[in-house]
Design a protein around this motif. Structure first.
Motif, PDB file in Angstrom:
ATOM      1  N   ILE A   1       0.863  -1.179   0.000  1.00  0.00           N
ATOM      2  CA  ILE A   1       0.000   0.000   0.000  1.00  0.00           C
ATOM      3  C   ILE A   1       0.898   1.227   0.000  1.00  0.00           C
ATOM      4  CG2 ILE A   1      -1.780   1.303   1.222  1.00  0.00           C
ATOM      5  CD1 ILE A   1      -2.668  -1.365   2.481  1.00  0.00           C
ATOM      6  N   VAL A   2       0.681   2.106  -0.955  1.00  0.00           N
ATOM      7  CA  VAL A   2       1.458   3.339  -1.071  1.00  0.00           C
ATOM      8  C   VAL A   2       0.536   4.521  -0.792  1.00  0.00           C
ATOM      9  CG1 VAL A   2       2.875   4.797  -2.549  1.00  0.00           C
ATOM     10  CG2 VAL A   2       2.933   2.299  -2.841  1.00  0.00           C
ATOM     11  N   TYR A   3       0.905   5.326   0.184  1.00  0.00           N
ATOM     12  CA  TYR A   3       0.239   6.610   0.385  1.00  0.00           C
ATOM     13  C   TYR A   3       1.002   7.618  -0.466  1.00  0.00           C
ATOM     14  CZ  TYR A   3      -2.358   4.736   4.373  1.00  0.00           C
ATOM     15  OH  TYR A   3      -3.216   4.007   5.170  1.00  0.00           O
ATOM     16  N   GLY A   4       0.315   8.197  -1.440  1.00  0.00           N
ATOM     17  CA  GLY A   4       1.024   9.081  -2.344  1.00  0.00           C
ATOM     18  C   GLY A   4       0.088   9.925  -3.177  1.00  0.00           C
TER      19      GLY A   4
ATOM     20  N   ALA B   1      -3.316  10.832  -1.517  1.00  0.00           N
ATOM     21  CA  ALA B   1      -3.301  11.850  -0.464  1.00  0.00           C
ATOM     22  C   ALA B   1      -2.505  13.040  -0.972  1.00  0.00           C
ATOM     23  CB  ALA B   1      -2.693  11.294   0.823  1.00  0.00           C
ATOM     24  N   VAL B   2      -3.211  14.017  -1.503  1.00  0.00           N
ATOM     25  CA  VAL B   2      -2.560  15.199  -2.077  1.00  0.00           C
ATOM     26  C   VAL B   2      -2.305  16.171  -0.933  1.00  0.00           C
ATOM     27  CG1 VAL B   2      -2.657  16.921  -3.926  1.00  0.00           C
ATOM     28  CG2 VAL B   2      -3.882  14.752  -4.172  1.00  0.00           C
ATOM     29  N   THR B   3      -1.246  15.916  -0.207  1.00  0.00           N
ATOM     30  CA  THR B   3      -1.039  16.571   1.089  1.00  0.00           C
ATOM     31  C   THR B   3      -0.860  18.075   1.005  1.00  0.00           C
ATOM     32  OG1 THR B   3       1.298  15.943   0.920  1.00  0.00           O
ATOM     33  CG2 THR B   3      -0.133  14.506   2.207  1.00  0.00           C
ATOM     34  N   TRP B   4      -0.445  18.587  -0.155  1.00  0.00           N
ATOM     35  CA  TRP B   4      -0.257  20.035  -0.292  1.00  0.00           C
ATOM     36  C   TRP B   4      -1.589  20.774  -0.494  1.00  0.00           C
ATOM     37  CZ3 TRP B   4       1.715  16.339  -3.568  1.00  0.00           C
ATOM     38  CH2 TRP B   4       1.127  16.239  -4.830  1.00  0.00           C
TER      39      TRP B   4
ATOM     40  N   GLU C   1      -5.458  20.210   5.107  1.00  0.00           N
ATOM     41  CA  GLU C   1      -5.409  19.352   6.289  1.00  0.00           C
ATOM     42  C   GLU C   1      -6.119  18.027   6.083  1.00  0.00           C
ATOM     43  OE1 GLU C   1      -3.628  19.962   9.091  1.00  0.00           O
ATOM     44  OE2 GLU C   1      -2.862  21.631   7.906  1.00  0.00           O
ATOM     45  N   ALA C   2      -7.241  18.036   5.375  1.00  0.00           N
ATOM     46  CA  ALA C   2      -7.984  16.788   5.179  1.00  0.00           C
ATOM     47  C   ALA C   2      -7.143  15.764   4.425  1.00  0.00           C
ATOM     48  CB  ALA C   2      -9.283  17.068   4.428  1.00  0.00           C
ATOM     49  N   GLU C   3      -6.384  16.231   3.439  1.00  0.00           N
ATOM     50  CA  GLU C   3      -5.518  15.319   2.694  1.00  0.00           C
ATOM     51  C   GLU C   3      -4.365  14.830   3.566  1.00  0.00           C
ATOM     52  OE1 GLU C   3      -5.851  14.215  -0.755  1.00  0.00           O
ATOM     53  OE2 GLU C   3      -7.848  14.831  -0.080  1.00  0.00           O
ATOM     54  N   ARG C   4      -3.783  15.727   4.358  1.00  0.00           N
ATOM     55  CA  ARG C   4      -2.696  15.313   5.253  1.00  0.00           C
ATOM     56  C   ARG C   4      -3.187  14.323   6.305  1.00  0.00           C
ATOM     57  NH1 ARG C   4      -0.857  20.570   3.907  1.00  0.00           N
ATOM     58  NH2 ARG C   4      -2.127  21.632   5.467  1.00  0.00           N
ATOM     59  N   ASP C   5      -4.426  14.494   6.730  1.00  0.00           N
ATOM     60  CA  ASP C   5      -4.979  13.585   7.737  1.00  0.00           C
ATOM     61  C   ASP C   5      -5.106  12.152   7.224  1.00  0.00           C
ATOM     62  OD1 ASP C   5      -5.145  15.536   9.668  1.00  0.00           O
ATOM     63  OD2 ASP C   5      -7.267  15.978   9.326  1.00  0.00           O
ATOM     64  N   LYS C   6      -5.214  11.985   5.918  1.00  0.00           N
ATOM     65  CA  LYS C   6      -5.284  10.630   5.365  1.00  0.00           C
ATOM     66  C   LYS C   6      -4.015   9.837   5.672  1.00  0.00           C
ATOM     67  CE  LYS C   6      -8.113  11.810   1.282  1.00  0.00           C
ATOM     68  NZ  LYS C   6      -8.089  11.836  -0.214  1.00  0.00           N
ATOM     69  N   VAL C   7      -2.896  10.558   5.781  1.00  0.00           N
ATOM     70  CA  VAL C   7      -1.609   9.896   5.990  1.00  0.00           C
ATOM     71  C   VAL C   7      -1.307   9.705   7.473  1.00  0.00           C
ATOM     72  CG1 VAL C   7       0.814   9.907   5.264  1.00  0.00           C
ATOM     73  CG2 VAL C   7      -0.875  11.117   3.900  1.00  0.00           C
TER      74      VAL C   7
ATOM     75  N   VAL D   1      -0.485   6.358   9.365  1.00  0.00           N
ATOM     76  CA  VAL D   1       0.764   5.618   9.120  1.00  0.00           C
ATOM     77  C   VAL D   1       2.002   6.488   9.240  1.00  0.00           C
ATOM     78  CG1 VAL D   1      -0.328   3.867   7.671  1.00  0.00           C
ATOM     79  CG2 VAL D   1       0.556   5.957   6.609  1.00  0.00           C
ATOM     80  N   ASN D   2       1.836   7.804   9.220  1.00  0.00           N
ATOM     81  CA  ASN D   2       2.987   8.700   9.313  1.00  0.00           C
ATOM     82  C   ASN D   2       2.587   9.933  10.112  1.00  0.00           C
ATOM     83  OD1 ASN D   2       5.262  10.255   9.055  1.00  0.00           O
ATOM     84  ND2 ASN D   2       5.248  10.358   6.826  1.00  0.00           N
ATOM     85  N   PRO D   3       3.078  10.058  11.344  1.00  0.00           N
ATOM     86  CA  PRO D   3       2.695  11.212  12.159  1.00  0.00           C
ATOM     87  C   PRO D   3       3.127  12.546  11.566  1.00  0.00           C
ATOM     88  CG  PRO D   3       4.493   9.993  13.192  1.00  0.00           C
ATOM     89  CD  PRO D   3       3.988   9.155  12.062  1.00  0.00           C
ATOM     90  N   MET D   4       4.097  12.531  10.639  1.00  0.00           N
ATOM     91  CA  MET D   4       4.483  13.753   9.945  1.00  0.00           C
ATOM     92  C   MET D   4       3.445  14.166   8.906  1.00  0.00           C
ATOM     93  SD  MET D   4       7.338  14.776  11.252  1.00  0.00           S
ATOM     94  CE  MET D   4       8.107  15.865  10.055  1.00  0.00           C
ATOM     95  N   ARG D   5       2.527  13.251   8.609  1.00  0.00           N
ATOM     96  CA  ARG D   5       1.451  13.480   7.629  1.00  0.00           C
ATOM     97  C   ARG D   5       2.029  13.869   6.270  1.00  0.00           C
ATOM     98  NH1 ARG D   5      -3.084  17.306   9.622  1.00  0.00           N
ATOM     99  NH2 ARG D   5      -1.336  18.715   9.882  1.00  0.00           N
ATOM    100  N   GLN D   6       3.092  13.177   5.892  1.00  0.00           N
ATOM    101  CA  GLN D   6       3.768  13.424   4.623  1.00  0.00           C
ATOM    102  C   GLN D   6       3.763  12.157   3.775  1.00  0.00           C
ATOM    103  OE1 GLN D   6       7.659  14.618   5.982  1.00  0.00           O
ATOM    104  NE2 GLN D   6       7.072  16.738   6.313  1.00  0.00           N
ATOM    105  N   ILE D   7       3.830  12.359   2.471  1.00  0.00           N
ATOM    106  CA  ILE D   7       3.979  11.245   1.551  1.00  0.00           C
ATOM    107  C   ILE D   7       5.390  11.289   0.955  1.00  0.00           C
ATOM    108  CG2 ILE D   7       1.540  11.028   0.988  1.00  0.00           C
ATOM    109  CD1 ILE D   7       2.077  12.719  -1.544  1.00  0.00           C
ATOM    110  N   PRO D   8       5.884  10.115   0.541  1.00  0.00           N
ATOM    111  CA  PRO D   8       5.229   8.818   0.506  1.00  0.00           C
ATOM    112  C   PRO D   8       5.358   8.063   1.828  1.00  0.00           C
ATOM    113  CG  PRO D   8       7.390   8.626  -0.477  1.00  0.00           C
ATOM    114  CD  PRO D   8       7.224  10.079  -0.120  1.00  0.00           C
TER     115      PRO D   8
END
Length: 216
Positions: free
Chosen positions: A4-7, A32-35, A38-44, A47-54
């Protein structure tokens, strides 16, 4: 047994997805289009407390973050794909050198560029200066890498590695391929070969299409 890739398309997950494509391992992407907020960052966040991809979740359920770490790990886990020199291989030192140079010197600039207000506050002039100087810093780093590497058909030899995938994606970001080809022409020739790999044509078309500033 699926990875599974968060990206997001065109992001730092692209080289990870490209590596999995070359490996032939099944994977799915949680977009997860983190840029974009917040809603997109929350998807990550799970699995990643930094809320960053990948971020990569292995078939065994282990989470790996940081694109370079993921790529190196995938190359080691799938030696049959020959996407990186094995430990003890004479080419291993330079492989590790450049795999860590990219996130330390280049990729790190995009945390600043994605939101220049982080360092420049609300001052538009300060933000513009930050964007200009980080673009120059990135170009200079590519030039330094160019001066220290002597490519074969690919960056480290006759066959592609995850380093080629990493550079192929990062070199499309600002200041884009046109500038990259000026400061790193030998590496640029290699990137055109990576772009043209038959095994990745469908992948590039879907996840990082050749358009606009991204290629030249």
């Amino acid at each position: 047994m699926t990875y599974i890739v968060y990206g997001a398309a065109g992001s730092g997950s692209a080289p990870v997805e490209a590596a999995l494509t070359l490996i032939g391992a099944p994977y799915r992407v949680i977009e997860a289009v983190t840029w974009e907020g917040e809603a997109e960052r929350d998807k990550v966040a799970p699995v990643n407390p930094m809320r960053q991809i990948p971020a990569l979740v292995t078939p065994e359920g282990e989470t790996i973050t940081e694109s370079a770490a993921i790529l190196i790990w995938l190359a080691e886990q799938h030696p049959e794909a020959a996407l990186g020199p094995d430990p003890g291989d004479p080419g291993r030192a330079q492989f590790l050198r450049w795999m860590t140079f990219i996130p330390a010197s280049i990729y790190s600039m995009y945390w600043i560029r994605d939101a220049p207000a982080r360092l420049g506050g609300d001052d538009p002039e300060a933000q513009a200066t930050i964007l200009a100087r980080t673009a120059e810093r990135i170009a200079d780093c590519w030039a330094k890498m160019e001066s220290q590497i002597v490519p074969d058909r690919f960056l480290l030899g006759p066959e592609p590695t995850v380093l080629d995938l990493y550079v192929a994606v990062a070199s499309r970001w600002t200041p884009h391929r046109k500038r990259f080809h000026v400061v790193a022409p030998r590496m640029g020739a290699v990137m055109r070969r990576v772009d043209a790999l038959p095994e990745l044509q469908d992948f590039w078309a879907e996840r990082f299409p050749f358009a606009g500033n991204y290629v030249s």
